[in-house]
Design a protein around this motif. Structure first.
Motif, PDB file in Angstrom:
ATOM      1  N   SER A 100       0.781  -1.203  -0.064  1.00 49.24           N
ATOM      2  CA  SER A 100      -0.204  -0.002  -0.092  1.00 49.24           C
ATOM      3  C   SER A 100       1.029   1.331   0.077  1.00 49.24           C
ATOM      4  CB  SER A 100      -0.905  -0.149   1.280  1.00 49.24           C
ATOM      5  OG  SER A 100      -0.124   0.148   2.363  1.00 49.24           O
ATOM      6  N   GLY A 101       2.251   1.096   0.080  1.00 49.09           N
ATOM      7  CA  GLY A 101       3.081   2.333   0.111  1.00 49.09           C
ATOM      8  C   GLY A 101       3.762   2.617   1.494  1.00 49.09           C
ATOM      9  N   LYS A 102       3.158   2.063   2.476  1.00 44.11           N
ATOM     10  CA  LYS A 102       3.353   2.543   3.803  1.00 44.11           C
ATOM     11  C   LYS A 102       4.846   1.948   4.140  1.00 44.11           C
ATOM     12  CE  LYS A 102       2.091   1.694   8.622  1.00 44.11           C
ATOM     13  NZ  LYS A 102       1.079   0.953   9.728  1.00 44.11           N
ATOM     14  N   VAL A 103       5.681   2.778   4.946  1.00 43.31           N
ATOM     15  CA  VAL A 103       6.868   2.557   5.346  1.00 43.31           C
ATOM     16  C   VAL A 103       6.840   1.833   6.807  1.00 43.31           C
ATOM     17  CG1 VAL A 103       9.153   3.065   6.043  1.00 43.31           C
ATOM     18  CG2 VAL A 103       7.784   4.290   3.834  1.00 43.31           C
ATOM     19  N   VAL A 104       7.310   0.691   6.877  1.00 46.11           N
ATOM     20  CA  VAL A 104       7.350  -0.211   8.166  1.00 46.11           C
ATOM     21  C   VAL A 104       8.752  -0.102   8.697  1.00 46.11           C
ATOM     22  CG1 VAL A 104       7.002  -2.039   9.475  1.00 46.11           C
ATOM     23  CG2 VAL A 104       5.320  -1.511   7.581  1.00 46.11           C
ATOM     24  N   ARG A 105       9.027   0.271   9.979  1.00 46.40           N
ATOM     25  CA  ARG A 105      10.186   0.285  10.425  1.00 46.40           C
ATOM     26  C   ARG A 105      10.507  -0.563  11.749  1.00 46.40           C
ATOM     27  NH1 ARG A 105       9.507   6.293  11.498  1.00 46.40           N
ATOM     28  NH2 ARG A 105       9.598   7.294   9.387  1.00 46.40           N
ATOM     29  N   LYS A 106      11.255  -1.767  11.432  1.00 47.48           N
ATOM     30  CA  LYS A 106      11.529  -2.825  12.271  1.00 47.48           C
ATOM     31  C   LYS A 106      12.979  -2.665  12.814  1.00 47.48           C
ATOM     32  CE  LYS A 106       7.827  -5.897  11.110  1.00 47.48           C
ATOM     33  NZ  LYS A 106       7.340  -7.273  10.944  1.00 47.48           N
ATOM     34  N   VAL A 107      13.270  -2.795  14.218  1.00 45.98           N
ATOM     35  CA  VAL A 107      14.481  -2.837  14.591  1.00 45.98           C
ATOM     36  C   VAL A 107      15.391  -3.988  14.063  1.00 45.98           C
ATOM     37  CG1 VAL A 107      15.973  -2.977  16.798  1.00 45.98           C
ATOM     38  CG2 VAL A 107      13.774  -1.679  16.598  1.00 45.98           C
ATOM     39  N   ASN A 108      16.667  -3.835  13.777  1.00 49.53           N
ATOM     40  CA  ASN A 108      17.276  -4.977  13.197  1.00 49.53           C
ATOM     41  C   ASN A 108      17.748  -5.737  14.340  1.00 49.53           C
ATOM     42  OD1 ASN A 108      17.989  -3.625  10.838  1.00 49.53           O
ATOM     43  ND2 ASN A 108      19.615  -2.884  11.475  1.00 49.53           N
ATOM     44  N   ALA A 109      17.915  -6.901  14.292  1.00 42.55           N
ATOM     45  CA  ALA A 109      18.239  -8.033  15.160  1.00 42.55           C
ATOM     46  C   ALA A 109      19.261  -7.562  15.910  1.00 42.55           C
ATOM     47  CB  ALA A 109      18.163  -9.417  14.494  1.00 42.55           C
ATOM     48  N   ASP A 110      20.410  -7.282  15.388  1.00 44.14           N
ATOM     49  CA  ASP A 110      21.577  -7.044  16.128  1.00 44.14           C
ATOM     50  C   ASP A 110      21.364  -5.742  17.088  1.00 44.14           C
ATOM     51  OD1 ASP A 110      21.667  -5.453  13.561  1.00 44.14           O
ATOM     52  OD2 ASP A 110      23.629  -5.222  13.782  1.00 44.14           O
ATOM     53  N   THR A 111      20.513  -5.070  16.704  1.00 42.13           N
ATOM     54  CA  THR A 111      20.225  -3.791  17.422  1.00 42.13           C
ATOM     55  C   THR A 111      19.459  -4.261  18.811  1.00 42.13           C
ATOM     56  OG1 THR A 111      20.270  -2.303  15.471  1.00 42.13           O
ATOM     57  CG2 THR A 111      19.208  -1.354  17.522  1.00 42.13           C
ATOM     58  N   ARG A 139      19.725   7.507  30.030  1.00 46.42           N
ATOM     59  CA  ARG A 139      20.132   6.449  29.234  1.00 46.42           C
ATOM     60  C   ARG A 139      19.005   5.503  28.553  1.00 46.42           C
ATOM     61  NH1 ARG A 139      25.468   4.323  29.384  1.00 46.42           N
ATOM     62  NH2 ARG A 139      25.052   2.872  27.788  1.00 46.42           N
ATOM     63  N   VAL A 140      18.010   5.120  29.641  1.00 42.56           N
ATOM     64  CA  VAL A 140      16.980   4.345  29.207  1.00 42.56           C
ATOM     65  C   VAL A 140      16.039   5.366  28.325  1.00 42.56           C
ATOM     66  CG1 VAL A 140      14.664   3.329  30.193  1.00 42.56           C
ATOM     67  CG2 VAL A 140      16.948   2.772  31.013  1.00 42.56           C
ATOM     68  N   SER A 141      15.806   6.508  28.770  1.00 39.40           N
ATOM     69  CA  SER A 141      14.815   7.374  27.805  1.00 39.40           C
ATOM     70  C   SER A 141      15.378   7.529  26.430  1.00 39.40           C
ATOM     71  CB  SER A 141      15.018   8.920  28.604  1.00 39.40           C
ATOM     72  OG  SER A 141      14.456   8.809  29.818  1.00 39.40           O
ATOM     73  N   SER A 142      16.776   7.620  26.287  1.00 41.98           N
ATOM     74  CA  SER A 142      17.339   7.410  25.146  1.00 41.98           C
ATOM     75  C   SER A 142      17.115   6.341  24.248  1.00 41.98           C
ATOM     76  CB  SER A 142      19.011   7.792  25.139  1.00 41.98           C
ATOM     77  OG  SER A 142      19.574   7.551  23.923  1.00 41.98           O
ATOM     78  N   TYR A 143      17.154   5.113  24.690  1.00 38.14           N
ATOM     79  CA  TYR A 143      16.876   3.866  24.051  1.00 38.14           C
ATOM     80  C   TYR A 143      15.295   3.866  23.498  1.00 38.14           C
ATOM     81  CZ  TYR A 143      21.295   1.777  24.962  1.00 38.14           C
ATOM     82  OH  TYR A 143      22.722   1.325  24.793  1.00 38.14           O
ATOM     83  N   VAL A 144      14.429   4.419  24.565  1.00 37.08           N
ATOM     84  CA  VAL A 144      13.211   4.561  24.248  1.00 37.08           C
ATOM     85  C   VAL A 144      12.544   5.373  23.207  1.00 37.08           C
ATOM     86  CG1 VAL A 144      10.804   5.166  25.283  1.00 37.08           C
ATOM     87  CG2 VAL A 144      12.356   3.628  26.446  1.00 37.08           C
ATOM     88  N   ALA A 145      13.499   6.557  23.127  1.00 37.31           N
ATOM     89  CA  ALA A 145      13.203   7.657  22.230  1.00 37.31           C
ATOM     90  C   ALA A 145      13.750   6.929  20.943  1.00 37.31           C
ATOM     91  CB  ALA A 145      14.127   9.014  22.453  1.00 37.31           C
ATOM     92  N   HIS A 146      14.833   6.385  20.740  1.00 37.58           N
ATOM     93  CA  HIS A 146      15.204   5.957  19.541  1.00 37.58           C
ATOM     94  C   HIS A 146      14.345   4.702  18.901  1.00 37.58           C
ATOM     95  CE1 HIS A 146      18.019   4.374  16.308  1.00 37.58           C
ATOM     96  NE2 HIS A 146      17.674   3.130  16.716  1.00 37.58           N
ATOM     97  N   LEU A 147      13.804   3.865  19.771  1.00 40.69           N
ATOM     98  CA  LEU A 147      12.939   2.743  19.674  1.00 40.69           C
ATOM     99  C   LEU A 147      11.732   3.406  19.104  1.00 40.69           C
ATOM    100  CD1 LEU A 147      13.564  -0.058  22.404  1.00 40.69           C
ATOM    101  CD2 LEU A 147      14.211  -0.058  19.792  1.00 40.69           C
ATOM    102  N   SER A 148      11.174   4.651  19.601  1.00 44.43           N
ATOM    103  CA  SER A 148       9.710   5.243  19.168  1.00 44.43           C
ATOM    104  C   SER A 148       9.956   5.538  17.858  1.00 44.43           C
ATOM    105  CB  SER A 148       9.505   6.273  20.220  1.00 44.43           C
ATOM    106  OG  SER A 148      10.334   7.160  19.868  1.00 44.43           O
ATOM    107  N   GLN A 149      11.283   5.776  17.461  1.00 38.17           N
ATOM    108  CA  GLN A 149      10.855   6.033  15.684  1.00 38.17           C
ATOM    109  C   GLN A 149      10.540   5.005  14.910  1.00 38.17           C
ATOM    110  OE1 GLN A 149      11.697   9.455  15.021  1.00 38.17           O
ATOM    111  NE2 GLN A 149      11.611   9.182  17.273  1.00 38.17           N
ATOM    112  N   GLY A 150      10.202   3.723  15.188  1.00 41.05           N
ATOM    113  CA  GLY A 150       9.837   2.504  14.462  1.00 41.05           C
ATOM    114  C   GLY A 150       8.563   1.889  15.116  1.00 41.05           C
ATOM    115  N   ASN A 151       8.211   0.978  14.589  1.00 40.87           N
ATOM    116  CA  ASN A 151       7.115  -0.048  14.852  1.00 40.87           C
ATOM    117  C   ASN A 151       7.473  -0.897  16.027  1.00 40.87           C
ATOM    118  OD1 ASN A 151       6.995   0.850  11.784  1.00 40.87           O
ATOM    119  ND2 ASN A 151       5.051   0.556  12.460  1.00 40.87           N
TER     120      ASN A 151
END
Length: 170
Positions: A100-111, A139-151
């Motif tokens: 449908s043209g939607k971009v899905v962002r999943k975290v890499n396994a190594d990440t 530190r935890v807030s930084s990880y949560v913020a990064h993860l919040s950029q994806g699905n």
């Protein structure tokens, strides 16, 4: 592992400024000379999207020449040209384009593995009194913020539910 006398420590704020300054010529080559419309770069991670594989090959050749001769840098083995249908690895995510043209962002396994290890290390350092609660929160807030950029809703819940922070010094 970096070679002695080369590079800057990761996370160092100066490295962010140097990346902006040092790679400005590369950005100008890509945007102004090659006239790439769909280009993104953060620090040393970048992506170019174009419909012509031949054009991308020419871009890679010119960019590699510039990086080698002007910047004295070389690309690593992850540098490649591939169809968008395979997805794109960028900034710790694997980006997919749906039908449908939607971009899905999943975290890499190594990440994911790296984040879980870092969370465990944070817990140990806090327990040993090597980190303050404020530093843990940062530190935890930084990880949560990064993860919040994806699905990543389920992943964030999983990581946070597994995190245990007990201080022996308090």
């Amino acid at each position: 592992m970096s070679q002695p006398g080369k590079g800057l420590a990761l996370g160092n704020q100066a490295s962010q400024w140097f990346a902006l300054y040092y790679l400005d010529g590369l950005d100008r080559l890509i945007k102004e000379e090659l006239r790439v419309k769909h280009y993104s770069r953060y620090m040393d991670d970048g992506v170019i999207i174009h419909s012509s594989k031949e054009y991308l090959r020419e871009c890679l050749k010119r960019i590699s020449q510039f990086a080698d001769t002007v910047l004295r840098l070389e690309f690593n083995a992850k540098t490649q040209i591939s169809p968008v249908s395979q997805g794109v690895k960028y900034l710790g995510f694997h980006l997919y384009l749906t039908d449908s043209g939607k971009v899905v962002r999943k975290v890499n396994a190594d990440t994911k593995v790296r984040m879980r290890r870092c969370m465990a290390t944070i817990g140990l350092r806090y327990a040993n009194g090597e980190m303050t609660l404020s530093e843990v929160h940062q530190r935890v807030s930084s990880y949560v913020a990064h993860l919040s950029q994806g699905n990543t809703d389920a992943l964030r819940r999983d990581i946070l539910n597994r995190a245990i922070f007990i201080s022996r010094s308090e």
